[in-house]
Design an enzyme around this catalytic site. Structure first.
Site, PDB file in Angstrom:
ATOM      1  N   ASN A 208       0.764  -1.119   0.176  1.00 21.22           N
ATOM      2  CA  ASN A 208      -0.366   0.270   0.104  1.00 21.22           C
ATOM      3  C   ASN A 208       1.494   1.106  -0.231  1.00 21.22           C
ATOM      4  O   ASN A 208       1.861   0.584   0.132  1.00 21.22           O
ATOM      5  CB  ASN A 208      -0.951   0.271   0.836  1.00 21.22           C
ATOM      6  CG  ASN A 208      -0.461   0.166   2.201  1.00 21.22           C
ATOM      7  OD1 ASN A 208       0.143   1.041   3.314  1.00 21.22           O
ATOM      8  ND2 ASN A 208      -0.400  -1.080   3.452  1.00 21.22           N
ATOM      9  N   ASP A 276      -4.597  -6.154   5.303  1.00 20.18           N
ATOM     10  CA  ASP A 276      -5.455  -6.768   5.282  1.00 20.18           C
ATOM     11  C   ASP A 276      -5.673  -8.441   4.750  1.00 20.18           C
ATOM     12  O   ASP A 276      -5.731  -9.125   5.539  1.00 20.18           O
ATOM     13  CB  ASP A 276      -6.509  -6.587   4.845  1.00 20.18           C
ATOM     14  CG  ASP A 276      -6.889  -4.849   6.074  1.00 20.18           C
ATOM     15  OD1 ASP A 276      -6.339  -5.100   7.177  1.00 20.18           O
ATOM     16  OD2 ASP A 276      -7.815  -3.658   5.221  1.00 20.18           O
ATOM     17  N   LYS A 286       8.743 -17.130  -9.289  1.00 20.38           N
ATOM     18  CA  LYS A 286       8.841 -16.678 -10.123  1.00 20.38           C
ATOM     19  C   LYS A 286       7.081 -16.947 -10.926  1.00 20.38           C
ATOM     20  O   LYS A 286       7.716 -17.922 -12.035  1.00 20.38           O
ATOM     21  CB  LYS A 286       9.272 -16.033 -11.183  1.00 20.38           C
ATOM     22  CG  LYS A 286       9.317 -14.462 -12.010  1.00 20.38           C
ATOM     23  CD  LYS A 286      10.190 -14.158 -12.630  1.00 20.38           C
ATOM     24  CE  LYS A 286       9.407 -12.717 -13.740  1.00 20.38           C
ATOM     25  NZ  LYS A 286      10.038 -11.962 -14.223  1.00 20.38           N
ATOM     26  N   PRO A 303      -3.173 -12.048  10.381  1.00 17.64           N
ATOM     27  CA  PRO A 303      -4.327 -11.164  11.596  1.00 17.64           C
ATOM     28  C   PRO A 303      -4.237 -10.614  12.168  1.00 17.64           C
ATOM     29  O   PRO A 303      -3.610  -9.104  11.514  1.00 17.64           O
ATOM     30  CB  PRO A 303      -2.726 -11.752  12.385  1.00 17.64           C
ATOM     31  CG  PRO A 303      -1.592 -11.581  11.519  1.00 17.64           C
ATOM     32  CD  PRO A 303      -2.523 -12.062  10.234  1.00 17.64           C
ATOM     33  N   ASP A 304      -5.170  -9.284  12.985  1.00 16.26           N
ATOM     34  CA  ASP A 304      -5.237  -7.808  13.020  1.00 16.26           C
ATOM     35  C   ASP A 304      -4.314  -7.512  14.604  1.00 16.26           C
ATOM     36  O   ASP A 304      -5.141  -8.383  15.516  1.00 16.26           O
ATOM     37  CB  ASP A 304      -7.250  -7.296  13.276  1.00 16.26           C
ATOM     38  CG  ASP A 304      -6.705  -6.444  13.023  1.00 16.26           C
ATOM     39  OD1 ASP A 304      -6.084  -5.284  13.963  1.00 16.26           O
ATOM     40  OD2 ASP A 304      -8.081  -5.841  13.122  1.00 16.26           O
ATOM     41  N   ILE A 305      -3.411  -7.574  13.861  1.00 22.70           N
ATOM     42  CA  ILE A 305      -1.939  -7.173  15.249  1.00 22.70           C
ATOM     43  C   ILE A 305      -2.474  -6.235  16.023  1.00 22.70           C
ATOM     44  O   ILE A 305      -2.861  -6.270  17.458  1.00 22.70           O
ATOM     45  CB  ILE A 305      -1.386  -6.315  14.172  1.00 22.70           C
ATOM     46  CG1 ILE A 305      -0.562  -7.351  13.677  1.00 22.70           C
ATOM     47  CG2 ILE A 305      -0.113  -6.694  15.633  1.00 22.70           C
ATOM     48  CD1 ILE A 305       0.631  -6.652  12.653  1.00 22.70           C
ATOM     49  N   PHE A 323      -4.512   3.462  14.535  1.00 28.74           N
ATOM     50  CA  PHE A 323      -5.036   4.513  14.170  1.00 28.74           C
ATOM     51  C   PHE A 323      -5.909   3.981  12.777  1.00 28.74           C
ATOM     52  O   PHE A 323      -6.292   2.991  12.784  1.00 28.74           O
ATOM     53  CB  PHE A 323      -3.394   4.531  13.201  1.00 28.74           C
ATOM     54  CG  PHE A 323      -3.179   5.715  13.273  1.00 28.74           C
ATOM     55  CD1 PHE A 323      -2.289   5.125  14.740  1.00 28.74           C
ATOM     56  CD2 PHE A 323      -2.784   7.293  13.378  1.00 28.74           C
ATOM     57  CE1 PHE A 323      -0.786   6.446  15.113  1.00 28.74           C
ATOM     58  CE2 PHE A 323      -1.974   8.154  13.282  1.00 28.74           C
ATOM     59  CZ  PHE A 323      -1.307   7.812  14.589  1.00 28.74           C
ATOM     60  N   LYS A 337     -14.549   1.823  15.018  1.00 25.55           N
ATOM     61  CA  LYS A 337     -13.223   0.815  14.316  1.00 25.55           C
ATOM     62  C   LYS A 337     -12.589   0.914  15.960  1.00 25.55           C
ATOM     63  O   LYS A 337     -12.383  -0.966  16.515  1.00 25.55           O
ATOM     64  CB  LYS A 337     -12.594   1.346  14.018  1.00 25.55           C
ATOM     65  CG  LYS A 337     -11.469   0.622  13.196  1.00 25.55           C
ATOM     66  CD  LYS A 337     -10.272   1.478  12.280  1.00 25.55           C
ATOM     67  CE  LYS A 337     -10.965   1.039  10.442  1.00 25.55           C
ATOM     68  NZ  LYS A 337     -10.087   1.755  10.261  1.00 25.55           N
ATOM     69  N   LYS A 341     -11.740  -3.058  17.100  1.00 25.35           N
ATOM     70  CA  LYS A 341     -10.652  -3.594  18.093  1.00 25.35           C
ATOM     71  C   LYS A 341     -10.318  -3.904  19.575  1.00 25.35           C
ATOM     72  O   LYS A 341      -9.503  -4.235  19.497  1.00 25.35           O
ATOM     73  CB  LYS A 341      -9.189  -2.254  17.022  1.00 25.35           C
ATOM     74  CG  LYS A 341      -9.398  -2.187  15.968  1.00 25.35           C
ATOM     75  CD  LYS A 341      -8.762  -3.103  14.813  1.00 25.35           C
ATOM     76  CE  LYS A 341      -9.189  -2.700  13.586  1.00 25.35           C
ATOM     77  NZ  LYS A 341      -7.893  -2.903  13.110  1.00 25.35           N
TER      78      LYS A 341
HETATM   79  N1  CTP Z   1      -4.067  -3.206  12.236  1.00 26.04           N
HETATM   80  C1  CTP Z   1      -3.444  -3.948  12.273  1.00 26.04           C
HETATM   81  N2  CTP Z   1      -3.471  -5.237  11.776  1.00 26.04           N
HETATM   82  C2  CTP Z   1      -3.990  -5.437  10.756  1.00 26.04           C
HETATM   83  C3  CTP Z   1      -4.776  -4.214   9.952  1.00 26.04           C
HETATM   84  C4  CTP Z   1      -5.212  -2.858  11.359  1.00 26.04           C
HETATM   85  O1  CTP Z   1      -2.532  -3.583  13.715  1.00 26.04           O
HETATM   86  N3  CTP Z   1      -3.956  -6.629   9.880  1.00 26.04           N
HETATM   87  C5  CTP Z   1      -3.731  -1.937  12.725  1.00 26.04           C
HETATM   88  C6  CTP Z   1      -3.159  -0.614  11.791  1.00 26.04           C
HETATM   89  O2  CTP Z   1      -1.882  -0.240  12.181  1.00 26.04           O
HETATM   90  C7  CTP Z   1      -4.404   0.676  12.477  1.00 26.04           C
HETATM   91  C8  CTP Z   1      -5.571  -0.037  12.863  1.00 26.04           C
HETATM   92  O3  CTP Z   1      -5.854  -1.352  12.903  1.00 26.04           O
HETATM   93  O4  CTP Z   1      -3.858   1.265  13.746  1.00 26.04           O
HETATM   94  C9  CTP Z   1      -6.526   0.575  11.596  1.00 26.04           C
HETATM   95  O5  CTP Z   1      -6.046   0.045  10.256  1.00 26.04           O
HETATM   96  P1  CTP Z   1      -7.292   0.342   9.036  1.00 26.04           P
HETATM   97  O6  CTP Z   1      -6.029  -0.421   7.746  1.00 26.04           O
HETATM   98  O7  CTP Z   1      -7.441   1.806   9.573  1.00 26.04           O
HETATM   99  O8  CTP Z   1      -8.516  -1.264   9.651  1.00 26.04           O
HETATM  100  P2  CTP Z   1      -8.468  -1.748   9.526  1.00 26.04           P
HETATM  101  O9  CTP Z   1      -8.274  -3.114   9.720  1.00 26.04           O
HETATM  102  O10 CTP Z   1      -7.975  -2.533   8.161  1.00 26.04           O
HETATM  103  O11 CTP Z   1     -10.257  -1.647   8.504  1.00 26.04           O
HETATM  104  P3  CTP Z   1     -10.898  -1.457   7.788  1.00 26.04           P
HETATM  105  O12 CTP Z   1     -10.549  -1.831   6.391  1.00 26.04           O
HETATM  106  O13 CTP Z   1     -12.129  -1.796   8.207  1.00 26.04           O
HETATM  107  O14 CTP Z   1     -10.865  -0.346   7.417  1.00 26.04           O
END
Ligand code: CTP
Length: 397
Positions: A208, A276, A286, A303-305, A323, A337, A341
Site C-alpha cells: 500500500n 489486510d 516466479k 492477523p489483525d495485530i 490508527f 473501529k 478493535k
Molecule cells: N491493523 C493491524 N493489523 C491489521 C490491520 C490493521 O494492526 N491486520 C491496525 C493498524 O495498524 C491501525 C488499525 O489497525 O492501527 C486500523 O487500520 P485500518 O487499515 O484503518 O483498519 P482495518 O483494520 O484495515 O479496517 P477496515 O479495512 O475496515 O478499514
C-alpha cells in the site's frame, strides 16, 4: 541536575532584554555556563559589557569577526551548547527562524544548530496576534522549537495583552524541563510503522502507499521524551528514527510475531498500514506467463495485530493506540473501529487521495477516546507525533 549544563543565550532586541540580565544570573546561580550572543538590536537595550560581566563569558556579536572565528567558529558555537535559549525572541527573530534566514550571527547560529532550542517571545500584542507571527509560531512548533510565554499583561508600549516575555524564573523552569531526562524516561513503548509487503511470488508483492512517515515521527517524538522505543517496521520509504530499537519485517505475520516478542510494554502504538490480506500459497518460484490463462490469486485474511494485542488477557499494554485510515465517514467509521478493535485511543485520519495525507508530510487527525473525540488542526506529521507523545506522557507519567 542543571549544574554544568551549557546554555547558548541569544538576546534579541526588545525592551524585555533587561530581564535577560536577571536570567543570566539565575542560570549561573544554578551552576550553568552561559555563553551570550547579542544581536545588533539587542545592543540598543543592554550593553555587551553588562551581559558579558554577568555571564562571566565573552559576548559574541558579529558573524564576520575574525577574532571569534579563530577562537571558536560560529558553527561550533551553535553546537557546543546543551540548549539554545532565545530571550527575548522578537517577531523579527521568529520570522527569520521560521524562514531559515541567516543574515547575522544569531540567525546563523539558529540555522546551524543541532541542539534543542527554547524561545521566549516578547513583542507588542498586535505584532504577536498578527497572522504572520502566528504562522511563524506554527511553523516553529512544527520544527520542534519549544516555547515559554509570552505572558499576558501590561506592556512597555502601553497596551495590554499577550506579548510580555516570560519572567526569568519561568524561563529557568522551562530550561529545566528542556534539559530533563524527559517525561517518558523508563517507559518502554512499542510502535508499528510502515506498510507490509505480502508476497505473490519471490519478486512480486501486494503493498500500500504508506511511507512510514507518521510512524517514524511518533518513534522519534517518544524517544526524544526519553522512552525506550521498540520500532517494528515494514519496508517504509522513510528511514527509522535514531535512538530506537528497530525490528524490520516484511509481512503482517512477521509483524505480529515481532510485536508479541516485544511485549511487555507500557504502551503500544499501531501506526503500521498492515495489509489486510495475503496471498494464500504464494509461489516460491516466479510466476510465468502461460498460454493456459491468467494466474489466479487466492487471498487469505491476515492477523489483525491491533485487535490481537487489544484483546490479550495477559500482557495487554496499559495503553493501546490504533490508527484509522478512512476515506469517508471518518468519525463514525473510526469510532466503530475503536470499539471493534478494543483499543483505548484511535487516531483517525482521512486518507482520500485529495487530502495528500498518505505519503505526504502533513496529517489531520481526530483523536477518539472512551470519552469523546477531538479534532486536531492539520499539521506536520512531526507535530502530530509530539502532540500524541505529550498525551501519552500525561497518561503514563
Ligand atoms: N491493523 C493491524 N493489523 C491489521 C490491520 C490493521 O494492526 N491486520 C491496525 C493498524 O495498524 C491501525 C488499525 O489497525 O492501527 C486500523 O487500520 P485500518 O487499515 O484503518 O483498519 P482495518 O483494520 O484495515 O479496517 P477496515 O479495512 O475496515 O478499514
Amino acid at each position: 541536575m542543571l549544574a554544568g549544563k551549557h546554555i547558548l543565550l541569544i538576546i534579541g532586541g526588545g525592551i524585555a532584554a533587561f530581564k535577560s540580565l536577571d536570567l543570566i544570573r539565575r542560570l549561573r546561580e544554578r551552576g550553568m555556563d552561559v555563553t551570550p550572543v547579542l544581536t545588533r538590536a539587542g545592543q540598543e537595550f543592554v550593553t555587551p559589557l553588562s551581559v558579558s560581566a554577568l555571564a562571566g563569558n565573552k559576548v559574541f556579536r558579529d558573524l564576520f569577526d575574525l577574532g571569534d572565528e579563530a577562537e571558536m567558529g560560529h558553527i561550533q558555537l551553535s553546537r557546543v551548547a546543551d540548549l539554545v535559549v532565545v530571550a527575548p525572541a522578537t517577531a523579527d527573530l521568529m520570522a527569520k527562524m521560521a524562514h531559515g534566514q541567516a543574515d547575522d550571527l544569531a540567525s546563523t547560529l539558529l540555522l546551524a544548530t543541532d541542539t534543542p532550542v527554547l524561545i521566549a517571545p516578547a513583542m507588542n500584542v498586535r505584532m504577536w496576534d498578527h497572522a504572520a507571527t502566528q504562522r511563524n509560531l506554527m511553523t516553529l512548533r512544527q520544527d520542534g522549537i519549544t516555547f515559554v510565554g509570552p505572558n499576558e499583561g501590561d506592556m512597555a508600549c502601553g497596551e495590554f495583552g499577550p506579548g510580555r516575555m516570560a519572567e526569568p524564573l519561568e524561563i529557568v523552569s522551562a530550561v529545566e524541563d528542556a534539559l530533563s531526562d524527559g517525561p517518558l524516561k523508563g517507559k518502554r513503548i512499542l510502535v508499528t510503522s510502515g506498510p507490509t509487503h505480502e508476497p505473490i511470488d519471490p519478486v512480486r508483492y501486494i503493498a500500500n502507499r504508506s511511507s512510514g512517515a507518521q510512524g517514524a515521527a511518533i518513534g522519534r517524538a517518544l524517544a526524544a521524551m526519553g522512552a525506550d522505543v521498540v520500532f517494528v517496521t515494514g519496508p517504509a520509504d522513510v528511514p527509522p528514527p535514531d535512538g530506537v530499537e528497530v525490528i524490520p519485517v516484511q509481512t503482517a505475520k512477521q509483524m505480529l510475531e515481532a510485536v508479541e516478542a516485544a511485549l511487555p510494554v507500557d504502551a503500544g502504538i499501531f501506526a503500521a498500514a498492515v495489509a489486510d490480506w495475503r496471498i494464500e500459497g504464494a509461489s516460491d518460484r516466479k510466476l510465468k506467463k502461460s498460454k493456459d490463462g491468467l494466474p489466479v490469486l487466492n487471498f487469505a485474511e491476515n492477523p489483525d495485530i491491533l485487535k490481537t494485542v487489544s484483546h490479550m488477557k495477559q500482557g495487554r499494554p496499559p495503553l493501546v493506540i490504533g490508527f484509522a485510515a478512512e476515506t469517508n465517514d471518518v468519525l463514525s467509521n473510526a469510532t466503530a473501529k475503536r470499539a471493534r478493535k478494543g483499543c483505548d485511543w484511535i487516531l483517525a485520519n482521512d486518507v482520500s487521495p485529495e487530502t495528500g495525507i498518505m505519503g505526504g508530510s502533513e496529517n489531520a487527525v481526530t483523536l477518539i477516546t472512551e470519552t469523546g473525540s477531538e479534532n486536531w488542526p492539520r499539521m506536520g506529521k512531526d507535530a502530530v507525533a509530539r502532540e500524541l507523545a505529550l498525551r501519552i506522557a500525561r497518561v503514563l507519567g
